[in-house]
Design a protein around this motif. Sequence first.
Motif, PDB file in Angstrom:
ATOM      1  N   GLU A 181      65.297 -10.400 -32.118  1.00 15.90           N
ATOM      2  CA  GLU A 181      64.937 -10.108 -33.489  1.00 15.90           C
ATOM      3  C   GLU A 181      65.394  -8.471 -33.992  1.00 15.90           C
ATOM      4  O   GLU A 181      65.659  -8.288 -35.063  1.00 15.90           O
ATOM      5  CB  GLU A 181      63.657 -10.466 -34.216  1.00 15.90           C
ATOM      6  N   HIS A 182      65.340  -7.677 -32.900  1.00 23.75           N
ATOM      7  CA  HIS A 182      65.473  -6.379 -33.157  1.00 23.75           C
ATOM      8  C   HIS A 182      66.467  -5.842 -31.937  1.00 23.75           C
ATOM      9  O   HIS A 182      66.617  -6.533 -30.844  1.00 23.75           O
ATOM     10  CB  HIS A 182      64.214  -5.578 -33.000  1.00 23.75           C
ATOM     11  N   GLY A 183      67.384  -4.832 -32.392  1.00 28.25           N
ATOM     12  CA  GLY A 183      68.097  -4.007 -31.339  1.00 28.25           C
ATOM     13  C   GLY A 183      67.954  -2.831 -31.210  1.00 28.25           C
ATOM     14  O   GLY A 183      67.737  -2.015 -32.264  1.00 28.25           O
ATOM     15  N   PHE A 184      68.531  -2.058 -30.017  1.00 27.43           N
ATOM     16  CA  PHE A 184      68.127  -0.755 -29.670  1.00 27.43           C
ATOM     17  C   PHE A 184      69.489  -0.265 -29.064  1.00 27.43           C
ATOM     18  O   PHE A 184      69.890  -1.037 -27.925  1.00 27.43           O
ATOM     19  CB  PHE A 184      66.724  -0.430 -29.127  1.00 27.43           C
ATOM     20  N   LEU A 241      72.631   2.410 -37.413  1.00 29.53           N
ATOM     21  CA  LEU A 241      71.549   2.992 -36.960  1.00 29.53           C
ATOM     22  C   LEU A 241      70.382   3.287 -37.932  1.00 29.53           C
ATOM     23  O   LEU A 241      70.721   4.367 -38.819  1.00 29.53           O
ATOM     24  CB  LEU A 241      71.886   4.250 -35.885  1.00 29.53           C
ATOM     25  N   ALA A 242      69.654   2.392 -38.099  1.00 34.73           N
ATOM     26  CA  ALA A 242      68.560   2.675 -39.020  1.00 34.73           C
ATOM     27  C   ALA A 242      67.203   3.280 -39.005  1.00 34.73           C
ATOM     28  O   ALA A 242      66.556   3.747 -39.867  1.00 34.73           O
ATOM     29  CB  ALA A 242      68.111   1.054 -39.439  1.00 34.73           C
ATOM     30  N   ALA A 243      66.996   3.770 -37.699  1.00 34.69           N
ATOM     31  CA  ALA A 243      65.959   4.712 -37.394  1.00 34.69           C
ATOM     32  C   ALA A 243      66.149   5.022 -36.199  1.00 34.69           C
ATOM     33  O   ALA A 243      66.829   4.689 -35.347  1.00 34.69           O
ATOM     34  CB  ALA A 243      64.699   3.798 -37.662  1.00 34.69           C
ATOM     35  N   LEU A 289      72.354 -10.667 -34.525  1.00 35.31           N
ATOM     36  CA  LEU A 289      71.579  -9.530 -34.145  1.00 35.31           C
ATOM     37  C   LEU A 289      71.473  -8.690 -35.497  1.00 35.31           C
ATOM     38  O   LEU A 289      72.739  -8.260 -36.022  1.00 35.31           O
ATOM     39  CB  LEU A 289      71.794  -8.714 -33.006  1.00 35.31           C
ATOM     40  N   SER A 290      70.627  -8.355 -36.164  1.00 41.54           N
ATOM     41  CA  SER A 290      70.492  -7.596 -37.456  1.00 41.54           C
ATOM     42  C   SER A 290      71.211  -6.097 -37.052  1.00 41.54           C
ATOM     43  O   SER A 290      71.034  -5.584 -35.993  1.00 41.54           O
ATOM     44  CB  SER A 290      68.891  -7.171 -37.558  1.00 41.54           C
ATOM     45  N   PRO A 291      72.312  -5.825 -38.076  1.00 45.15           N
ATOM     46  CA  PRO A 291      72.843  -4.642 -37.919  1.00 45.15           C
ATOM     47  C   PRO A 291      71.975  -3.184 -37.977  1.00 45.15           C
ATOM     48  O   PRO A 291      72.490  -2.205 -37.911  1.00 45.15           O
ATOM     49  CB  PRO A 291      74.032  -4.551 -38.708  1.00 45.15           C
TER      50      PRO A 291
END
Length: 338
Positions: free
Chosen positions: A101-104, A213-215, A187-189
């Motif tokens: 649900e999240h990506g890093f 890169l949202a955060a 995967l969410s961008p």
Amino acid sequence: MTRTRADAGARPAFAHDFPFDPAYGCTLDDLLGIPAPAGPEDFEAFWRERHARALAVRPEPEAGRVVEQRDGVRIHDVTYSTIGGVRLGGWLVLPEDGEAEHGFVIGHGYGGRDVPGRAVPLPLPRSAAILPCVRGMGTRSLLPGVPSIADEHVLHGIGSRESYVIGECVADLWCAATALLELVPGLSPNLGYLGESFGGGLGALALPWDDRLAAGRLTVPTFGNHPLRLTLDCVGSGAAVRRHHEEHPEVTDVLRYFDAATAAGRIDKPVLTAPALFDPAVPPPGQFAVYNGLPTGAGRELHVLEAGHFEWDGEERSVAELDRATGEFFGRVLGRRG
């Protein structure tokens, strides 16, 4: 938000053998007043052009064998292509069960990494991540002609802004983000970025220009406020740049384009910064300049560490506190943007 056990007017005191003060005589109040350099007029144009070049690369990522399985994830070898036709290595982290649900994207310190190490467990459950080794770093991304020793790597190509290896390392992170999104369809961008020391400085340079890169979390980030940093004694890669500058003062013009504090002023997304009050390798004034440079309205958060690049009795506790703060931070900001 400030989290620290240190009083704002107190100076950290650790027994050490360095011939200089790794706190640089600064209190927290002093450090919070250090500005970020404005940078050259074409700073943004320079970086946007480099970002466009990186997005044009087809990374053609390949996930390999499972090398480790722990903390609810499977860790695979991975390779991908980046600018200059270079093939790099690293690791891909996938949930053991279910979809991510999240990506890093997770950077590394100077010296690279030979194992995933503390990057796992990830900040959030049900997450995927790519742990790239940027060019020349670690056994996964050794390249002919690119030094693998930090003190030499940081000087590679420093004679011009086009050839300086730091710019290419930032592009390696952007290409890693592309690779992750290709490897994990759906995967969410809105990805999170984590980087410490070298990876923290690279992250500050990478975050402003890439909407995927949202955060980010930047821990003891390097490359902050080069004009000040070049006047401060330290150990490691920073000392190598300082020595080089003494013989080649003209590199000041190049370094202006690679100032993490200058870049921080262009970041319009939430960033958790974890600078240290005491650090012999990355002078705290430069670290805090990165935080101070962040726009106040973009969701900046501060988690003050007592020490960085230094072994001390409270280190294990400090790491655990930062991990908790990191999970809370990404839980808020990625959940909101996802």
